[in-house]
Design a protein around this motif. Sequence first.
Motif, PDB file in Angstrom:
ATOM      1  N   LEU A 247      18.140 -56.795  18.448  1.00 59.08           N
ATOM      2  CA  LEU A 247      18.209 -55.751  19.474  1.00 59.08           C
ATOM      3  C   LEU A 247      19.610 -55.176  19.564  1.00 59.08           C
ATOM      4  O   LEU A 247      19.794 -53.946  19.638  1.00 59.08           O
ATOM      5  N   SER A 248      20.616 -56.032  19.541  1.00 60.41           N
ATOM      6  CA  SER A 248      21.998 -55.559  19.583  1.00 60.41           C
ATOM      7  C   SER A 248      22.342 -54.738  18.340  1.00 60.41           C
ATOM      8  O   SER A 248      22.946 -53.667  18.434  1.00 60.41           O
ATOM      9  N   SER A 249      21.955 -55.233  17.154  1.00 60.12           N
ATOM     10  CA  SER A 249      22.225 -54.506  15.903  1.00 60.12           C
ATOM     11  C   SER A 249      21.577 -53.133  15.912  1.00 60.12           C
ATOM     12  O   SER A 249      22.185 -52.138  15.491  1.00 60.12           O
TER      13      SER A 249
ATOM     14  N   ALA B  11      23.843 -46.043  18.143  1.00 63.78           N
ATOM     15  CA  ALA B  11      24.996 -45.508  18.877  1.00 63.78           C
ATOM     16  C   ALA B  11      26.077 -45.019  17.920  1.00 63.78           C
ATOM     17  O   ALA B  11      26.643 -43.938  18.109  1.00 63.78           O
ATOM     18  N   ALA B  12      26.367 -45.802  16.868  1.00 62.09           N
ATOM     19  CA  ALA B  12      27.434 -45.436  15.943  1.00 62.09           C
ATOM     20  C   ALA B  12      27.117 -44.166  15.177  1.00 62.09           C
ATOM     21  O   ALA B  12      27.983 -43.300  14.988  1.00 62.09           O
ATOM     22  N   ALA B  13      25.871 -44.018  14.728  1.00 59.93           N
ATOM     23  CA  ALA B  13      25.513 -42.887  13.861  1.00 59.93           C
ATOM     24  C   ALA B  13      25.234 -41.613  14.626  1.00 59.93           C
ATOM     25  O   ALA B  13      25.432 -40.511  14.085  1.00 59.93           O
TER      26      ALA B  13
ATOM     27  N   GLY C 104      36.463 -54.919  24.114  1.00 57.87           N
ATOM     28  CA  GLY C 104      35.382 -55.814  23.759  1.00 57.87           C
ATOM     29  C   GLY C 104      34.127 -55.034  23.400  1.00 57.87           C
ATOM     30  O   GLY C 104      34.082 -53.802  23.506  1.00 57.87           O
ATOM     31  N   PRO C 105      33.072 -55.722  22.973  1.00 56.86           N
ATOM     32  CA  PRO C 105      31.849 -55.035  22.521  1.00 56.86           C
ATOM     33  C   PRO C 105      31.256 -54.090  23.560  1.00 56.86           C
ATOM     34  O   PRO C 105      30.827 -52.980  23.226  1.00 56.86           O
ATOM     35  N   MET C 106      31.240 -54.498  24.818  1.00 61.28           N
ATOM     36  CA  MET C 106      30.620 -53.672  25.853  1.00 61.28           C
ATOM     37  C   MET C 106      31.449 -52.432  26.148  1.00 61.28           C
ATOM     38  O   MET C 106      30.944 -51.296  26.151  1.00 61.28           O
TER      39      MET C 106
ATOM     40  N   PHE D 134      24.147 -52.689  24.829  1.00 57.34           N
ATOM     41  CA  PHE D 134      23.869 -53.345  23.545  1.00 57.34           C
ATOM     42  C   PHE D 134      25.008 -54.294  23.141  1.00 57.34           C
ATOM     43  O   PHE D 134      24.766 -55.337  22.527  1.00 57.34           O
ATOM     44  N   GLY D 135      26.237 -53.923  23.502  1.00 58.97           N
ATOM     45  CA  GLY D 135      27.344 -54.843  23.285  1.00 58.97           C
ATOM     46  C   GLY D 135      27.230 -56.058  24.185  1.00 58.97           C
ATOM     47  O   GLY D 135      27.522 -57.189  23.772  1.00 58.97           O
ATOM     48  N   GLY D 136      26.797 -55.822  25.433  1.00 66.75           N
ATOM     49  CA  GLY D 136      26.591 -56.928  26.355  1.00 66.75           C
ATOM     50  C   GLY D 136      25.521 -57.888  25.868  1.00 66.75           C
ATOM     51  O   GLY D 136      25.665 -59.117  25.974  1.00 66.75           O
ATOM     52  N   ILE D 137      24.442 -57.344  25.315  1.00 64.11           N
ATOM     53  CA  ILE D 137      23.379 -58.186  24.754  1.00 64.11           C
ATOM     54  C   ILE D 137      23.930 -59.028  23.610  1.00 64.11           C
ATOM     55  O   ILE D 137      23.629 -60.214  23.476  1.00 64.11           O
TER      56      ILE D 137
END
Length: 443
Positions: free
Chosen positions: A388-390, A396-398, A72-74, A88-91
């Motif tokens: 905020l999540s985006s 995090a990704a970059a 999942g996102p988190m 950020f995934g949790g948000i």
Amino acid sequence: MTEKQAGWGSRLGFILASAGSAVGLGAIWKFPYMAGTNGGSVFMLPYIFFTLTVGVSLLMAEFAMGRAGRAGPMESLNRVCGRGWGIFGGIGVFTVFLILSFYSCVGGWCLKYLIDALSGRGLISDASLLGSYFGDFVSNAPESYLFLLAFLGATALVVLRGIQSGIERVAKILMPALFILMLILIVRGVTLPGGLEGVKYLFAPRWSDFNASALFNAMGFCFFSLSLGAGTMITYGSYLDPKADLPNSVAWVATLAIASAILGGLMILPAVFAFHLDPTAGPGLTFVTMPAIFAQMPFGHFFAVFFYICLFVAALTSSVSMLEACTALMTRRFELSRRRAILITLAGCAAVGLCATLSFGPWSEVKLFGKNIFDLLDYVTSNIGMPLSSFGIAIAAAWAGWKSMKQELQSARPMSRGALLFVRIMIGVVSPLFVLIVAAGSL
């Protein structure tokens, strides 16, 4: 669940389900209104540009993060980027839970008007009477809430069947059906006397209506139209085949999102102009103006049914992705069964949705920061939660998880060093900057 049960059966199913999540109701009522009032094509072109650059970059980051983390996102963010990034995934998932709660109010309205169209009750030619009809319905808390629960139930029935048997199978049927129904309504609209004026209104450049605010709106609708920062795309990415061509799939999802927005404009505005009604009615266009059009249109009952089926399908394909994101987090983070996770999420959505429903009736005078509960939920999720999540996911990704991102982007075919550098800058520098601009402007 096994990996086979928790994976997409085909790349087409993944693309259609992701596009369904992105399309939603916004393509049908929000885009026509925004394009019409912000300069027509001079709004549309920046929106398309932002979608194909910043939007595609963030979409690529979310899909890659989900596939790399296989959770999942988190949990995906924690696995790929290290502990702490999962917040950020949790948000994003908490944001999408709140969105599903009040979005189901609107989904219930779509279901109510679909039933009215099927029975022929909603075809009233006087727009003022339709306005009072809509107001009486949404202020009737028991009736409105009953339709909210029915919409949540329909969403749950799809998600309970799992990825391949539920979400993917429904997406393969409903998404092509949505586009076919939209095309039928477009043909009918543009062939009405005066209908071509609506096409002109949508596509003709009107520089006098375009300003900095319109440019900002184009950026904002780009994020809105792709469901960015809500955890849904990370969740869908986690079910994607490791060998699937990720950049190509992202391009298809973005293209379908753009096409659905433009088709939404072509579906509504020609009919609005043919009957000399207000094209700037915004969300009211769906539930107040359009029924008046169908009441005056030859075979109006037939086309009204088509229209509200479109609305219901668009709402359902989005709500399914939202419920799946919440379900994925709870099954993987807290090791709950899929059924229990869905039921807990539904109970929470029903509780929050009740508050949103009451904000149009008995609690209409309850205000927080000058907004009723429904509007406050919309504001908080759109202007705080999703940005905020985006922002966190892009950083995090970059920077924290780029090694894994680079592998995911090249799983089907290699990319040049220059192309990878460009993607990294778009994800880690340009996209966060745009998110901040949109969030600051909204706040």
